[in-house]
Design an enzyme around this catalytic site. Structure first.
Site, PDB file in Angstrom:
ATOM      1  N   GLU A   1       3.865 -10.986  -6.599  1.00 54.02           N
ATOM      2  CA  GLU A   1       2.773 -11.063  -7.574  1.00 54.02           C
ATOM      3  C   GLU A   1       3.120 -10.449  -8.925  1.00 54.02           C
ATOM      4  O   GLU A   1       2.430 -10.698  -9.906  1.00 54.02           O
ATOM      5  CB  GLU A   1       1.505 -10.403  -7.004  1.00 54.02           C
ATOM      6  CG  GLU A   1       1.546  -8.878  -6.830  1.00 54.02           C
ATOM      7  CD  GLU A   1       2.204  -8.404  -5.526  1.00 54.02           C
ATOM      8  OE1 GLU A   1       2.951  -9.185  -4.912  1.00 54.02           O
ATOM      9  OE2 GLU A   1       1.981  -7.242  -5.146  1.00 54.02           O
TER      10      GLU A   1
ATOM     11  N   LYS B   1     -12.232 -10.457 -15.405  1.00 52.85           N
ATOM     12  CA  LYS B   1     -12.546 -10.538 -16.835  1.00 52.85           C
ATOM     13  C   LYS B   1     -11.981 -11.813 -17.488  1.00 52.85           C
ATOM     14  O   LYS B   1     -12.653 -12.450 -18.290  1.00 52.85           O
ATOM     15  CB  LYS B   1     -11.982  -9.300 -17.539  1.00 52.85           C
ATOM     16  CG  LYS B   1     -12.452  -9.129 -18.953  1.00 52.85           C
ATOM     17  CD  LYS B   1     -13.785  -8.428 -18.993  1.00 52.85           C
ATOM     18  CE  LYS B   1     -14.279  -8.213 -20.398  1.00 52.85           C
ATOM     19  NZ  LYS B   1     -15.506  -7.422 -20.412  1.00 52.85           N
TER      20      LYS B   1
ATOM     21  N   GLY C   1       0.839  -1.198   0.000  1.00 50.08           N
ATOM     22  CA  GLY C   1       0.000   0.000   0.000  1.00 50.08           C
ATOM     23  C   GLY C   1       0.870   1.241   0.000  1.00 50.08           C
ATOM     24  O   GLY C   1       2.067   1.165   0.280  1.00 50.08           O
TER      25      GLY C   1
ATOM     26  N   GLY D   1     -24.390  -8.006 -27.004  1.00 50.32           N
ATOM     27  CA  GLY D   1     -23.412  -8.554 -27.946  1.00 50.32           C
ATOM     28  C   GLY D   1     -22.019  -8.535 -27.351  1.00 50.32           C
ATOM     29  O   GLY D   1     -21.095  -9.136 -27.883  1.00 50.32           O
ATOM     30  N   GLY D   2     -21.843  -7.848 -26.227  1.00 47.93           N
ATOM     31  CA  GLY D   2     -20.541  -7.824 -25.565  1.00 47.93           C
ATOM     32  C   GLY D   2     -20.278  -9.121 -24.815  1.00 47.93           C
ATOM     33  O   GLY D   2     -21.170  -9.972 -24.679  1.00 47.93           O
ATOM     34  N   VAL D   3     -19.054  -9.259 -24.327  1.00 46.65           N
ATOM     35  CA  VAL D   3     -18.640 -10.503 -23.668  1.00 46.65           C
ATOM     36  C   VAL D   3     -19.479 -10.757 -22.406  1.00 46.65           C
ATOM     37  O   VAL D   3     -20.045 -11.840 -22.234  1.00 46.65           O
ATOM     38  CB  VAL D   3     -17.144 -10.423 -23.264  1.00 46.65           C
ATOM     39  CG1 VAL D   3     -16.719 -11.684 -22.535  1.00 46.65           C
ATOM     40  CG2 VAL D   3     -16.280 -10.184 -24.492  1.00 46.65           C
ATOM     41  N   ASP D   4     -19.581  -9.740 -21.534  1.00 48.46           N
ATOM     42  CA  ASP D   4     -20.199  -9.976 -20.230  1.00 48.46           C
ATOM     43  C   ASP D   4     -21.674 -10.367 -20.350  1.00 48.46           C
ATOM     44  O   ASP D   4     -22.107 -11.339 -19.745  1.00 48.46           O
ATOM     45  CB  ASP D   4     -20.056  -8.742 -19.331  1.00 48.46           C
ATOM     46  CG  ASP D   4     -18.604  -8.324 -19.170  1.00 48.46           C
ATOM     47  OD1 ASP D   4     -17.722  -9.154 -19.460  1.00 48.46           O
ATOM     48  OD2 ASP D   4     -18.352  -7.169 -18.773  1.00 48.46           O
TER      49      ASP D   4
ATOM     50  N   CYS E   1       5.280  -6.194   1.304  1.00 44.45           N
ATOM     51  CA  CYS E   1       5.686  -4.779   1.265  1.00 44.45           C
ATOM     52  C   CYS E   1       5.139  -4.013   2.477  1.00 44.45           C
ATOM     53  O   CYS E   1       5.573  -4.242   3.594  1.00 44.45           O
ATOM     54  CB  CYS E   1       5.262  -4.150  -0.069  1.00 44.45           C
ATOM     55  SG  CYS E   1       6.157  -2.611  -0.384  1.00 44.45           S
ATOM     56  N   TYR E   2       4.172  -3.121   2.287  1.00 43.14           N
ATOM     57  CA  TYR E   2       3.610  -2.405   3.446  1.00 43.14           C
ATOM     58  C   TYR E   2       3.058  -3.421   4.458  1.00 43.14           C
ATOM     59  O   TYR E   2       3.183  -3.243   5.674  1.00 43.14           O
ATOM     60  CB  TYR E   2       2.496  -1.459   2.968  1.00 43.14           C
ATOM     61  CG  TYR E   2       1.828  -0.693   4.096  1.00 43.14           C
ATOM     62  CD1 TYR E   2       2.521   0.284   4.808  1.00 43.14           C
ATOM     63  CD2 TYR E   2       0.496  -0.950   4.448  1.00 43.14           C
ATOM     64  CE1 TYR E   2       1.906   0.987   5.844  1.00 43.14           C
ATOM     65  CE2 TYR E   2      -0.118  -0.244   5.475  1.00 43.14           C
ATOM     66  CZ  TYR E   2       0.587   0.717   6.174  1.00 43.14           C
ATOM     67  OH  TYR E   2      -0.016   1.405   7.199  1.00 43.14           O
TER      68      TYR E   2
ATOM     69  N   HIS F   1       7.529  -7.709  -4.143  1.00 47.01           N
ATOM     70  CA  HIS F   1       6.191  -8.068  -4.642  1.00 47.01           C
ATOM     71  C   HIS F   1       6.256  -9.391  -5.410  1.00 47.01           C
ATOM     72  O   HIS F   1       6.622  -9.402  -6.581  1.00 47.01           O
ATOM     73  CB  HIS F   1       5.664  -6.966  -5.562  1.00 47.01           C
ATOM     74  CG  HIS F   1       5.280  -5.729  -4.820  1.00 47.01           C
ATOM     75  ND1 HIS F   1       4.044  -5.557  -4.251  1.00 47.01           N
ATOM     76  CD2 HIS F   1       5.990  -4.620  -4.501  1.00 47.01           C
ATOM     77  CE1 HIS F   1       3.997  -4.392  -3.629  1.00 47.01           C
ATOM     78  NE2 HIS F   1       5.164  -3.803  -3.759  1.00 47.01           N
TER      79      HIS F   1
END
Ligand code: XMP
Length: 512
Positions: free
Chosen positions: A171, A368, A55, A224-227, A82-83, A169
């Site tokens: 990640e 996503k 953070g 028509g979108g992915v979601d 980290c923090y 980090h």
């Protein structure tokens, strides 16, 4: 919500969501909660371990976020990053000091490869650091696991507390063995189970939808979108004909969009897909309107009117399906309170008070990339799942100034040439979003022997991870030359093509 996952307490790091995604990619469920979430909420799903994110704060600042007071009584391994490491250190009586010089970027550390956290990693390795404060003064209960070449403490373990901490980090991919270190924490330290797979996600969601909806009915707007496509397919799999899908053709769509949606969802759904041709109504509503926000407002309102008409005619519906994703729901560190952003303009937030729906949000736990994986599991084709985002108000915010049928037709042709060419050159999936804009000015050109006075088209392509910030994409000159030629030669009323080289901020992705 699966149990026995990992809880990540968010202290505001830009990498918090990345930690969650890395863990999920290893088949372990992880959820992000604000640092000050209540104990009952943190332990609700019986996590096998807790990670404290990095953070921007310093433990020396007054009012800086702290770790839960009773964390050491939870009986779960804790990993501070980290923090998070500095918080663990201070809480367990180690000294935290302001470092003389900050460590930032690639840093080499020497680690103890015999310790479970560093198993299968080399004694000397490269990690990504980004810190000013530093931890010193380990006593007998603290095992120092790694030290940077600058001599700073880079990782430690306090066995009686089951506390682990890393200054770097793990990640981010710049940390060469970050993935292995996370895996070691998950599987050697926490004994996590791999219970988060696409198949398991689909099964769980289908069961949850069935349990929530029962015998009642759901209405779902598809774009028509992915979601929204994945939401419709998931709910269809769960409750079939008790779902009613609505696709509104607002006349602001790209070339072939309506046919594409009907083809795709028509062949995937057992539920009815109602297509409403509202092109004339939207155009009429937009007549004479130049202001972008006024356009959005009018489009949103008309969408709601149409949605109301459908739900009265085909209803009653008890539920409204929405494609809200996990990043929209993560409570932001700064507010500490719920900050649910609903992206599309056709959402329940904008529905009138007398239209009361309960919500079904089957994607609300997913990132996503997980939504795409679920879509693939449900049999949606890859090119559908890798589509660029498209705004709710559609081409209306890309025809600058007043929207007319003629201008929409020009833009639609130019846009189709651009997008088709991106696919043809293998560039479509290399950019995050690409679009064409029609400017409301004319410029002089020459075609054959004649002078022309016609519209310019702007091409915009950006790279981004979430649309919040973006960079213009460095498309090859030969590609841009080719697209420019095709547009000017094939699209009437266009004599000039320009490429937008602005990043966001200070520009936005859309021009309106
Ligand atoms: P901007 O232009 O704000 O866009 O940089 C960021 C992302 O949001 C999309 N966008 C919208 N999506 N309704 C939507 O559903 C809108 O009114 C809207 N405005 C922008 C934009 O396409 C980009 O992906």
């Amino acid at each position: 919500m699966p149990s026995r996952g990992i809880v990540i307490l968010d202290f505001g790091s830009q990498f918090t969501q990345l930690i969650a995604r890395r863990i999920r990619a290893k088949g372990v469920f992880s959820e992000v909660l604000p640092w000050n979430a209540a104990r009952e909420r943190i332990l609700q799903h019986d996590p096998v371990g807790v990670i404290l994110s990095g953070g921007p704060a310093s433990v020396f600042e007054a009012g800086a976020p702290t770790i839960p007071a009773d964390i050491w009584s939870w009986g779960r391994p804790v990993l501070g990053i980290c923090y998070g490491m500095q918080l663990v250190a201070r809480d367990l009586g180690l000294a935290v000091e302001r470092a003389g010089k900050a460590e930032y970027g690639h840093t080499r550390i020497r680690a103890n490869p015999d310790h479970p956290l560093f198993r299968n990693t080399p004694a000397e390795q490269s990690v990504w650091m980004s810190h000013g404060d530093t931890v010193r003064g380990a006593d007998g209960a603290v095992a120092v696991l790694a030290t940077s070449t600058e001599g700073e403490m880079a990782a430690f373990h306090v066995p009686p507390k089951n506390a682990y901490a890393v200054q770097f980090h793990p990640e981010v991919h710049h940390t060469a063995f970050g993935d292995t270190i996370l895996e070691n924490f998950l599987f050697s330290v926490c004994q996590a189970e791999r219970n988060w797979s696409t198949g398991a996600i689909v099964e769980q969601m289908v069961n949850e939808i069935r349990a929530t909806v029962g015998d009642r009915r759901v209405i779902c707007a598809v774009s028509g979108g992915v979601d929204s496509s994945v939401v419709a397919c998931l709910i269809d799999k769960a409750i079939g004909k008790k779902l009613h899908c609505v696709f509104v053709d607002n006349g602001l769509l790209r070339a072939g969009e309506r046919e594409g949606v009907v083809d795709l969802l028509g062949s995937h759904l057992s539920a009815p897909l109602e297509v409403i041709d509202a092109r004339a109504r939207f155009l009429e509503r937009l007549e004479g309107v130049e202001d972008p926000e006024e356009k959005r407002k009018r489009i949103g309102n008309l969408f709601i009117e149409i949605f109301e008409e459908v739900s009265t005619k085909r209803g009653p519906f008890e539920f409204l399906a929405q494609g809200t994703l996990y990043p929209d729901r993560i409570e932001s560190f700064s507010t500490g309170g719920p900050s649910v952003t609903i992206k599309t303009h056709h959402n329940v937030g904008g529905l009138p008070k007398n239209m009361r729906f309960e919500l079904v949000e089957p994607l609300a736990l997913l990132f996503k990339d997980e939504v795409r994986a679920v879509g693939a599991e449900l049999g949606l084709p890859r090119d559908q799942l890798s589509r660029h985002p498209f705004p709710g108000p559609g081409l209306a915010v890309r025809v600058l100034g007043e929207v007319t049928e003629e201008k929409l037709a020009i833009l639609r042709q130019a846009d189709a040439i651009f997008i088709d060419a991106l696919r043809e050159f293998g560039l479509y999936e290399k950019v995050w979003q690409a679009l064409a804009v029609l400017l409301p000015v004319k410029s002089v050109g020459v075609m054959g022997d004649a002078r022309t006075y016609a519209f310019p088209i702007v091409l915009r392509a950006v790279t981004s991870t979430d649309g919040m910030t973006a960079d213009w994409a460095e498309l090859p000159a030969e590609f841009l030359r080719d697209v420019s030629n095709r547009i000017v030669n094939r699209v009437p009323h266009v004599n000039r093509v320009v490429y937008d080289v602005s990043s966001k901020p200070p520009s936005t992705i859309e021009w309106e």
